[in-house]
Design a protein around this motif. Structure first.
Motif, PDB file in Angstrom:
ATOM      1  N   THR A 197       1.965   5.124   0.049  1.00  0.00           N
ATOM      2  CA  THR A 197       1.542   6.376   0.682  1.00  0.00           C
ATOM      3  C   THR A 197       1.006   7.349  -0.361  1.00  0.00           C
ATOM      4  OG1 THR A 197       3.202   6.093   2.399  1.00  0.00           O
ATOM      5  CG2 THR A 197       2.300   8.305   2.110  1.00  0.00           C
ATOM      6  N   GLY A 198      -0.216   7.849  -0.114  1.00  0.00           N
ATOM      7  CA  GLY A 198      -0.810   8.828  -1.019  1.00  0.00           C
ATOM      8  C   GLY A 198      -1.559   8.229  -2.190  1.00  0.00           C
ATOM      9  N   PHE A 199      -1.670   6.908  -2.246  1.00  0.00           N
ATOM     10  CA  PHE A 199      -2.348   6.259  -3.365  1.00  0.00           C
ATOM     11  C   PHE A 199      -3.551   5.448  -2.904  1.00  0.00           C
ATOM     12  CE2 PHE A 199       0.142   7.018  -7.204  1.00  0.00           C
ATOM     13  CZ  PHE A 199       1.263   7.617  -6.662  1.00  0.00           C
ATOM     14  N   GLY A 200      -4.160   5.859  -1.811  1.00  0.00           N
ATOM     15  CA  GLY A 200      -5.346   5.179  -1.337  1.00  0.00           C
ATOM     16  C   GLY A 200      -5.021   3.900  -0.605  1.00  0.00           C
ATOM     17  N   TRP A 201      -6.045   3.024  -0.525  1.00  0.00           N
ATOM     18  CA  TRP A 201      -5.910   1.820   0.283  1.00  0.00           C
ATOM     19  C   TRP A 201      -5.669   0.564  -0.540  1.00  0.00           C
ATOM     20  CZ3 TRP A 201      -4.933   2.780   5.072  1.00  0.00           C
ATOM     21  CH2 TRP A 201      -5.450   3.942   5.664  1.00  0.00           C
ATOM     22  N   ALA A 202      -5.659   0.663  -1.843  1.00  0.00           N
ATOM     23  CA  ALA A 202      -5.403  -0.515  -2.669  1.00  0.00           C
ATOM     24  C   ALA A 202      -3.937  -0.925  -2.547  1.00  0.00           C
ATOM     25  CB  ALA A 202      -5.731  -0.218  -4.123  1.00  0.00           C
ATOM     26  N   SER A 203      -3.681  -2.226  -2.651  1.00  0.00           N
ATOM     27  CA  SER A 203      -2.299  -2.702  -2.641  1.00  0.00           C
ATOM     28  C   SER A 203      -1.880  -3.054  -4.059  1.00  0.00           C
ATOM     29  CB  SER A 203      -2.146  -3.908  -1.713  1.00  0.00           C
ATOM     30  OG  SER A 203      -2.892  -5.002  -2.189  1.00  0.00           O
ATOM     31  N   TYR A 204      -0.601  -2.901  -4.307  1.00  0.00           N
ATOM     32  CA  TYR A 204      -0.029  -3.172  -5.624  1.00  0.00           C
ATOM     33  C   TYR A 204       1.128  -4.145  -5.453  1.00  0.00           C
ATOM     34  CZ  TYR A 204      -2.695   0.993  -6.787  1.00  0.00           C
ATOM     35  OH  TYR A 204      -3.715   1.901  -6.953  1.00  0.00           O
TER      36      TYR A 204
ATOM     37  N   VAL B  10       0.876  -1.160   0.000  1.00  0.00           N
ATOM     38  CA  VAL B  10       0.000   0.000   0.000  1.00  0.00           C
ATOM     39  C   VAL B  10       0.920   1.218   0.000  1.00  0.00           C
ATOM     40  CG1 VAL B  10      -1.809   1.264   1.212  1.00  0.00           C
ATOM     41  CG2 VAL B  10      -1.791  -1.241   1.269  1.00  0.00           C
TER      42      VAL B  10
END
Length: 122
Positions: free
Chosen positions: A102-109, A100
């Motif tokens: 920082t600054g990109f919401g709660w989705a994981s990549y 997850v």
């Protein structure tokens, strides 16, 4: 910039041991699952072991009892302790992590390391 950097590969004799490390760095808010895959020449990439942020680990049948995956959340690092290595363990080993950012919401990549060569040979 987020990256995963692996270390610890090399050449080892059958029956020997190696410990792989993979450190995640960058603007990481949290890390969910982490894992190790491997790819031997001419074969598809396969899961070796995985470890979630909580709960039980998962191993490929071929490495159960010989490999151990662990993680240090304070260091954003996942490890793979490999014992009783066999020639068939020879492959490029890749770590991955579901991050997850920082600054990109709660989705994981899912991010991947660059791979580290493990060669088991006498």
């Amino acid at each position: 910039q987020v990256q995963l950097v692996e270390s610890g590969g090399g050449l080892v004799q059958p029956g020997g041991s190696l410990r792989l490390s993979c450190a995640a760095s960058g603007s990481i808010f949290s890390i969910n699952a982490m894992g190790w895959y491997r790819q031997a020449p001419g074969k598809q990439r396969e899961l070796v072991a995985a470890i979630p942020s909580g709960g039980s680990t998962n191993y490929a049948d071929s490495v159960k009892g010989r490999f151990t995956i662990s993680r240090d959340n304070a260091k954003n690092t996942v490890y793979l302790q490999m014992n009783s290595l066999k020639p068939e363990d020879t492959a490029v080993y890749y770590c991955n992590a579901d991050l997850v950012i920082t600054g990109f919401g709660w989705a994981s990549y899912r991010y991947w390391g660059q791979g580290t060569q493990v060669t088991v040979s006498s």
